[in-house]
Design a protein around this motif. Structure first.
Motif, PDB file in Angstrom:
ATOM      1  N   ARG A   1       0.858  -1.181   0.000  1.00 16.24           N
ATOM      2  CA  ARG A   1       0.000   0.000   0.000  1.00 16.24           C
ATOM      3  C   ARG A   1       0.898   1.236   0.000  1.00 16.24           C
ATOM      4  O   ARG A   1       1.703   1.431   0.907  1.00 16.24           O
ATOM      5  CB  ARG A   1      -0.908   0.014   1.233  1.00 16.24           C
ATOM      6  N   ARG A   2       0.745   2.062  -1.038  1.00 16.46           N
ATOM      7  CA  ARG A   2       1.620   3.212  -1.212  1.00 16.46           C
ATOM      8  C   ARG A   2       0.831   4.513  -1.124  1.00 16.46           C
ATOM      9  O   ARG A   2      -0.348   4.570  -1.446  1.00 16.46           O
ATOM     10  CB  ARG A   2       2.355   3.123  -2.551  1.00 16.46           C
ATOM     11  N   PHE A   3       1.533   5.558  -0.684  1.00 17.14           N
ATOM     12  CA  PHE A   3       0.890   6.866  -0.550  1.00 17.14           C
ATOM     13  C   PHE A   3       1.850   7.960  -0.989  1.00 17.14           C
ATOM     14  O   PHE A   3       3.029   7.950  -0.630  1.00 17.14           O
ATOM     15  CB  PHE A   3       0.473   7.118   0.902  1.00 17.14           C
ATOM     16  N   HIS A   4       1.316   8.897  -1.781  1.00 13.20           N
ATOM     17  CA  HIS A   4       2.059  10.099  -2.147  1.00 13.20           C
ATOM     18  C   HIS A   4       1.050  11.224  -2.287  1.00 13.20           C
ATOM     19  O   HIS A   4       0.103  11.127  -3.089  1.00 13.20           O
ATOM     20  CB  HIS A   4       2.834   9.895  -3.452  1.00 13.20           C
ATOM     21  N   ALA A   5       1.237  12.292  -1.532  1.00 14.64           N
ATOM     22  CA  ALA A   5       0.259  13.376  -1.483  1.00 14.64           C
ATOM     23  C   ALA A   5       0.030  14.025  -2.838  1.00 14.64           C
ATOM     24  O   ALA A   5      -1.069  14.529  -3.116  1.00 14.64           O
ATOM     25  CB  ALA A   5       0.703  14.430  -0.468  1.00 14.64           C
ATOM     26  N   ASN A   6       1.033  14.014  -3.718  1.00 13.32           N
ATOM     27  CA  ASN A   6       0.926  14.685  -5.013  1.00 13.32           C
ATOM     28  C   ASN A   6       0.470  13.759  -6.139  1.00 13.32           C
ATOM     29  O   ASN A   6       0.472  14.156  -7.301  1.00 13.32           O
ATOM     30  CB  ASN A   6       2.263  15.328  -5.388  1.00 13.32           C
ATOM     31  N   ARG A   7       0.101  12.553  -5.790  1.00 11.65           N
ATOM     32  CA  ARG A   7      -0.310  11.592  -6.807  1.00 11.65           C
ATOM     33  C   ARG A   7      -1.834  11.480  -6.809  1.00 11.65           C
ATOM     34  O   ARG A   7      -2.488  11.628  -5.785  1.00 11.65           O
ATOM     35  CB  ARG A   7       0.331  10.236  -6.523  1.00 11.65           C
ATOM     36  N   GLN A   8      -2.424  11.198  -7.943  1.00 14.45           N
ATOM     37  CA  GLN A   8      -3.858  10.988  -8.054  1.00 14.45           C
ATOM     38  C   GLN A   8      -4.153   9.583  -8.595  1.00 14.45           C
ATOM     39  O   GLN A   8      -3.757   9.262  -9.716  1.00 14.45           O
ATOM     40  CB  GLN A   8      -4.475  12.058  -8.960  1.00 14.45           C
ATOM     41  N   PRO A   9      -4.819   8.741  -7.822  1.00 12.81           N
ATOM     42  CA  PRO A   9      -5.188   8.988  -6.425  1.00 12.81           C
ATOM     43  C   PRO A   9      -3.956   8.913  -5.525  1.00 12.81           C
ATOM     44  O   PRO A   9      -2.969   8.265  -5.896  1.00 12.81           O
ATOM     45  CB  PRO A   9      -6.163   7.851  -6.121  1.00 12.81           C
ATOM     46  N   PRO A  10      -3.990   9.555  -4.348  1.00 18.96           N
ATOM     47  CA  PRO A  10      -2.796   9.571  -3.491  1.00 18.96           C
ATOM     48  C   PRO A  10      -2.435   8.205  -2.918  1.00 18.96           C
ATOM     49  O   PRO A  10      -1.272   7.949  -2.619  1.00 18.96           O
ATOM     50  CB  PRO A  10      -3.190  10.549  -2.379  1.00 18.96           C
ATOM     51  N   GLU A  11      -3.421   7.329  -2.805  1.00 17.22           N
ATOM     52  CA  GLU A  11      -3.163   6.007  -2.223  1.00 17.22           C
ATOM     53  C   GLU A  11      -3.486   4.922  -3.236  1.00 17.22           C
ATOM     54  O   GLU A  11      -4.559   4.899  -3.830  1.00 17.22           O
ATOM     55  CB  GLU A  11      -3.998   5.806  -0.953  1.00 17.22           C
ATOM     56  N   VAL A  12      -2.541   4.011  -3.434  1.00 14.53           N
ATOM     57  CA  VAL A  12      -2.732   2.879  -4.347  1.00 14.53           C
ATOM     58  C   VAL A  12      -2.123   1.630  -3.728  1.00 14.53           C
ATOM     59  O   VAL A  12      -1.246   1.715  -2.864  1.00 14.53           O
ATOM     60  CB  VAL A  12      -2.074   3.141  -5.728  1.00 14.53           C
ATOM     61  N   VAL A  13      -2.585   0.483  -4.171  1.00 15.89           N
ATOM     62  CA  VAL A  13      -1.990  -0.800  -3.789  1.00 15.89           C
ATOM     63  C   VAL A  13      -1.348  -1.396  -5.036  1.00 15.89           C
ATOM     64  O   VAL A  13      -2.030  -1.623  -6.040  1.00 15.89           O
ATOM     65  CB  VAL A  13      -3.041  -1.760  -3.200  1.00 15.89           C
TER      66      VAL A  13
END
Length: 236
Positions: A7-19
């Protein structure tokens, strides 16, 4: 080869959270696997590591809902790797650990008023030997279900360290420490034992909290829920 998910998260990514799913080599530790992904497949993958030998605690993550040290755990087919809970995710598997450390401050979990005349016997030193082995991995804090409903709860990370100093004969004001953990503290624990189950050092926060409850009663405090139970009995 096996497939794991992260499970990954980056505030500047859309969507910010992906698996994301990754095919990785079987038999390696999770930390080795994460390093291989970062070095060979995706240099943006972010995680913490330090000693690589289960001493520093910095690589703690959750796998399938259970806290582990990445340097000690060997992934299995289908594992889901996630960041620890109750801290804001900074990026991917890295979280802000400040909330856990703030509980230590609120609980006064350190030797605050040392008695210069106190002598620590080998037996007394052994009593808190396990608690002194804490590696600050925050696994017990992440595993605590009470924090889901009560973010103000001090949690096992602070309470087990508080017992370390309440039980220390050099502490000149143990009652002050006991007084500090009555609200959102020692009586709010459900004694589920999740904290004890995930501690890589074999520390038993559940038992330490029970000891703090006993010491609290000895110092004039009582479980605030006991009054509710009593009232319920009378009404019934």
């Amino acid at each position: 080869m096996i497939t794991i998910q992260i499970r990954r998260f980056h505030a500047n990514r859309q969507p910010p959270e992906v698996v994301q799913a990754w095919e990785v080599e079987e038999g390696k530790t999770l930390l080795e696997v994460l390093g291989a992904i970062k070095n060979e497949k995706d240099p943006t993958l972010t995680f913490r590591s330090g000693c690589r030998s289960s001493v520093c605690g910095s690589c703690a993550v959750r796998v399938n809902g259970r806290e582990v040290l990445a340097c000690a755990y060997k992934p299995k087919e289908g594992d889901l790797v996630e960041p620890l809970r109750y801290g804001e995710v900074i990026k991917d598997l890295v979280t802000d650990q400040a909330p856990a450390f703030e509980t230590l401050q609120r609980a006064g979990a350190w030797l605050e008023k040392a008695d210069p005349e106190a002598v620590v016997t080998p037996e007394e030193e052994k009593r808190t030997e396990a608690q002194s082995d804490c590696i600050l991995c925050h696994s017990c804090y992440s595993a605590c279900p009470v924090l889901e409903t009560n973010p103000a709860f001090l949690g096992p990370f602070a309470l087990t360290r508080d017992w370390r100093y309440v039980a220390d004969p050099r502490e000149a004001d143990p009652k002050g420490k006991i007084d500090a953990i009555q609200r959102d503290g020692v009586w709010d624990c459900t004694l589920c034992g999740e904290c004890t189950a995930v501690c890589p050092q074999g520390i038993d926060p559940k038992n330490d909290i029970l000891m703090l409850r006993t010491r609290s009663i000895q110092m004039g405090h009582m479980d605030p829920n006991m009054g509710s139970f009593g009232s319920f009995g009378l009404d019934f």
